[in-house]
Design a protein around this motif. Structure first.
Motif, short mmCIF file in Angstrom:
data_model
loop_
_atom_site.label_atom_id
_atom_site.label_comp_id
_atom_site.label_asym_id
_atom_site.label_seq_id
_atom_site.Cartn_x
_atom_site.Cartn_y
_atom_site.Cartn_z
N ILE A 1 0.65 -1.30 0.00
CA ILE A 1 -0.18 -0.11 0.11
C ILE A 1 0.83 1.20 -0.03
N ALA A 2 0.68 2.09 -0.81
CA ALA A 2 1.35 3.37 -0.81
C ALA A 2 0.33 4.45 -0.65
N VAL A 3 0.67 5.41 0.27
CA VAL A 3 -0.10 6.46 0.76
C VAL A 3 0.14 7.79 0.49
N ASP A 4 -0.81 8.71 0.07
CA ASP A 4 -0.28 10.12 -0.44
C ASP A 4 -0.33 10.78 0.84
N PHE A 5 0.98 11.61 1.12
CA PHE A 5 1.08 12.41 2.15
C PHE A 5 1.32 13.81 1.94
N THR A 6 0.75 14.37 0.56
CA THR A 6 0.98 15.52 0.07
C THR A 6 0.07 16.65 0.86
N ALA A 7 0.43 17.81 0.66
CA ALA A 7 -0.22 18.89 1.64
C ALA A 7 -1.57 19.19 1.46
N SER A 8 -1.95 18.84 0.04
CA SER A 8 -3.54 19.06 -0.39
C SER A 8 -4.46 18.08 0.45
N ASN A 9 -3.91 17.19 1.25
CA ASN A 9 -4.75 16.54 1.97
C ASN A 9 -5.24 16.96 3.20
N LEU A 10 -4.76 18.15 3.57
CA LEU A 10 -5.11 18.99 4.60
C LEU A 10 -4.81 20.34 4.30
N HIS B 1 9.51 9.62 -1.57
CA HIS B 1 8.29 9.12 -2.30
C HIS B 1 8.13 7.51 -2.21
N ASN B 2 8.71 6.99 -1.25
CA ASN B 2 8.66 5.69 -1.16
C ASN B 2 9.12 5.14 0.16
N PHE B 3 8.65 5.88 1.22
CA PHE B 3 8.95 5.78 2.68
C PHE B 3 8.28 4.45 3.38
N LEU B 4 9.00 3.32 3.91
CA LEU B 4 8.17 2.43 4.47
C LEU B 4 7.85 2.60 5.78
N LEU B 5 6.58 2.83 6.01
CA LEU B 5 6.08 3.32 7.29
C LEU B 5 6.34 2.37 8.42
N ASN B 6 7.59 2.27 8.98
CA ASN B 6 7.80 1.52 10.56
C ASN B 6 8.79 2.05 10.95
N SER B 7 8.42 2.23 12.32
CA SER B 7 9.41 2.74 13.27
C SER B 7 11.02 1.93 13.06
N ASP B 8 10.66 0.38 12.85
CA ASP B 8 11.87 -0.10 12.77
C ASP B 8 11.70 -0.47 11.03
N THR C 1 3.32 14.93 -6.20
CA THR C 1 2.45 13.81 -6.13
C THR C 1 3.37 13.01 -7.14
N ASN C 2 4.56 12.26 -6.54
CA ASN C 2 5.14 11.34 -7.61
C ASN C 2 4.95 9.95 -7.42
N PHE C 3 4.61 9.12 -8.41
CA PHE C 3 4.41 7.78 -8.25
C PHE C 3 5.58 6.91 -8.91
N SER C 4 6.38 7.52 -9.43
CA SER C 4 7.60 6.52 -10.12
C SER C 4 8.23 5.98 -9.19
N PRO C 5 8.63 6.51 -8.25
CA PRO C 5 9.64 6.17 -7.11
C PRO C 5 9.08 4.65 -6.65
N ILE C 6 7.96 4.88 -5.84
CA ILE C 6 7.09 3.63 -5.25
C ILE C 6 6.98 2.54 -6.30
N ILE C 7 6.61 2.74 -7.46
CA ILE C 7 6.34 1.80 -8.46
C ILE C 7 7.77 0.98 -8.66
N GLN C 8 8.88 1.96 -8.92
CA GLN C 8 10.25 1.34 -8.98
C GLN C 8 10.75 0.38 -7.96
N THR C 9 10.26 1.04 -6.39
CA THR C 9 10.47 0.04 -5.43
C THR C 9 9.95 -1.28 -5.52
N ILE C 10 8.59 -1.32 -5.94
CA ILE C 10 7.94 -2.60 -5.91
C ILE C 10 8.48 -3.43 -6.83
#
Length: 531
Positions: free
Chosen positions: A278-287, A340-347, A375-384
């Motif tokens: 799952i990739a979640v958008d955290f751009t400023a337009s969300n708030l 643009h491809n940050f794994l959401l884990n503290s560890d 809003t860049n998609f390419s880095p996360i698609i490349q990571t997967i």
């Protein structure tokens, strides 16, 4: 839509009759909405008398929809009133609730659980096995037909040949398929597909039906038959997967082979793991002003809803239960650089476990991110894609689904298109869910651009991207309609990938209990079976 059958056994159910053991029977229910169960039509086992450990032979047959969370309830009763077919008229033993995806996702083909009457009260055990039921239209054969050194003239006027597949019933013949004509002495026709229904048309008297192959040369008035081969239905089925040669009298031959096409559930039964990321958008337009799509201030997150509805279905097919969640367009955990491809884990050495855990990690990340952009998609698609490249090199039996949840327009459209084109060689589908009221017109542009681009010779065009907008769904139906729209194309995309890469489903050894449950045929129909 596929059809599956469930086989049931129960163990150690209580003896409810005074002078004998129980007379158990099982009924199937399907959840229609929260707390609402509906008895599935004509879906009950036979009654087995005086037995606390029965194995039922009557299958429970139902439709299967990959894109739905099909929750079922199995109710076991002790039949006392044999003249009353209603389950409510019998003595309740216990019930078991699960879902079809969880059963099919079991590696050994078996699910076991406890029957309960009320919370904490065990009333025996239930064992469930499931497999696909093949109907006449679902069993397709793929034909490969070619010729070698065919005796035709190529001088002045080129002679042409063609073939026909025919169904023979008694003295009558019916054309099932006719090929294009070829003037080559070594013709090779495109593969073609015929279902069992095409070939023998649900005829019950198999002994009287035959399948014929006829090879013709065009003549001035009538075509000339060059060769002919006839199979009984049993011989046709037995010869599937073998190369058959039909040799002409003087020289030349036809080479013919066909094999039964595999289905999506063949791959699931073969242990295919569907890995969700799952990739979640955290751009400023969300708030922004009255917009709060992450529910940071309202505790009402559109992202969480999309993750839950889709993830609850897909987690059933992933045995390791790991669903990594990535963030893009934000600055995470005090970092000053947008990722643009940050794994959401503290560890970062660990991964999320199950969709509930994934949602917890996402909600925790909201306290540790500064919304930013673009809003860049390419880095996360490349990571997967890179992850899949490693898994393929390890010969892992996986197919990945990347769920991208976003509120706006793609900033790196050209790079995204390029990365997606390169990703089509991997076992990957990309689903984009749009939240909020932004303009999503370039999501359509994304699909159009992918179709219009010139593809490299080493890439086979494959449609792996699907976009849905959450606001297009009626609120009181979204729990069913959103995952259905998101996932409906996935089985077809998986099958397309398997065909392109000639990947056959694996054959896993089933448990002895699974084989025993499916070894027996249903009992002959009697009024007692359907009491």
């Amino acid at each position: 839509m596929s059809v599956i059958e469930l086989r049931i056994a129960v163990k150690n159910i209580p003896t409810l009759d005074i002078l004998s053991q129980s007379d158990p029977q099982v009924f199937l229910f399907l959840q229609k909405s929260y707390g609402v169960w509906e008895e599935y039509p004509n879906c009950k086992t036979e009654i087995i008398k005086n037995n606390s450990n029965p194995r039922f032979t009557t299958p429970l047959i139902m439709e299967y929809h990959f894109e739905e969370l099909q929750r079922i309830k199995l109710i076991v009763v002790d039949v006392d009133k044999f003249d009353n077919p209603r389950w409510q008229a019998q003595e309740f033993v216990g019930e078991f609730i699960t879902d079809i995806g969880s059963i099919l996702g079991k590696q050994r083909g078996i699910m076991q659980g406890n029957l309960t009457r009320r919370v904490g009260e065990k009333r025996g055990e239930i064992i469930i096995a499931a497999r696909e039921v093949r109907n006449e239209n679902s069993r397709n054969y793929k034909f490969h037909i070619s010729g070698y050194n065919i005796p035709i003239s190529s001088f002045i006027t080129k002679e042409k040949t063609y073939y026909e597949i025919v169904r023979i019933i008694g003295e009558a013949e019916f054309s099932v398929y006719r090929s294009t004509s070829s003037s080559s002495k070594n013709p090779e026709w495109e593969p073609m597909y015929l279902s069992e229904n095409d070939l023998w048309n649900n005829v019950n008297d198999n002994d009287n039906v035959k399948i014929g192959f006829k090879y013709f040369k065009h003549g001035r008035k009538n075509p000339k038959l060059l060769c002919n081969k006839i199979w009984s239905i049993n011989d046709f089925i037995k010869n599937a997967g073998t190369l058959q040669r039909i040799v002409f009298e003087k020289h030349g031959e036809i080479r013919l082979s066909y094999k039964k096409e595999k289905t999506f559930l063949d791959y699931i039964e073969g242990g295919l793991e569907i890995q969700l990321s799952i990739a979640v958008d955290f751009t400023a337009s969300n708030l922004d002003h009255e917009i709060d799509l992450h529910g940071i201030n309202t505790n009402n997150s559109e992202y969480e809803r999309a993750m839950h509805l889709v993830g609850t279905i897909l987690e059933k097919y992933d045995s390791d239960d790991h669903i990594p969640v990535y963030g893009f367009g934000g600055k995470f955990y005090g970092n000053s650089i947008v990722s643009h491809n940050f794994l959401l884990n503290s560890d970062e050495s660990s991964q999320a476990t199950g969709i509930s855990r994934s949602i917890d990690i996402y909600k925790h990340s909201l306290q540790n991110v500064n919304l930013s952009g673009p809003t860049n998609f390419s880095p996360i698609i490349q990571t997967i894609s890179n992850n899949l490249k490693k898994l393929i090199s390890m010969q892992k039996n996986v197919y990945a689904i990347l769920l991208i949840i976003t509120d706006g327009i793609i900033s790196d459209l050209n790079n995204t298109i390029e990365v997606i084109m390169n990703a089509t060689i991997y076992p990957l589908s990309i689903v984009i869910v749009g939240v909020g009221n932004a303009n999503f017109s370039n999501m359509t542009l994304l699909a159009d651009e992918l179709l219009s681009r010139k593809w490299d010779d080493n890439l086979k065009p494959r449609d792996i991207v699907h976009f849905v907008r959450i606001n297009d769904f009626i609120r009181d139906k979204i729990n069913v309609d959103l995952p259905r729209a998101v996932l409906k194309e996935i089985p077809g995309q998986i099958m397309e990938y398997m065909k392109i890469h000639n990947i056959e489903p694996k054959i896993l050894k089933k448990s002895d209990l699974y084989n025993e449950l499916f070894s027996s045929s249903p009992p002959p129909y009697t009024s007692e079976n359907n009491s």
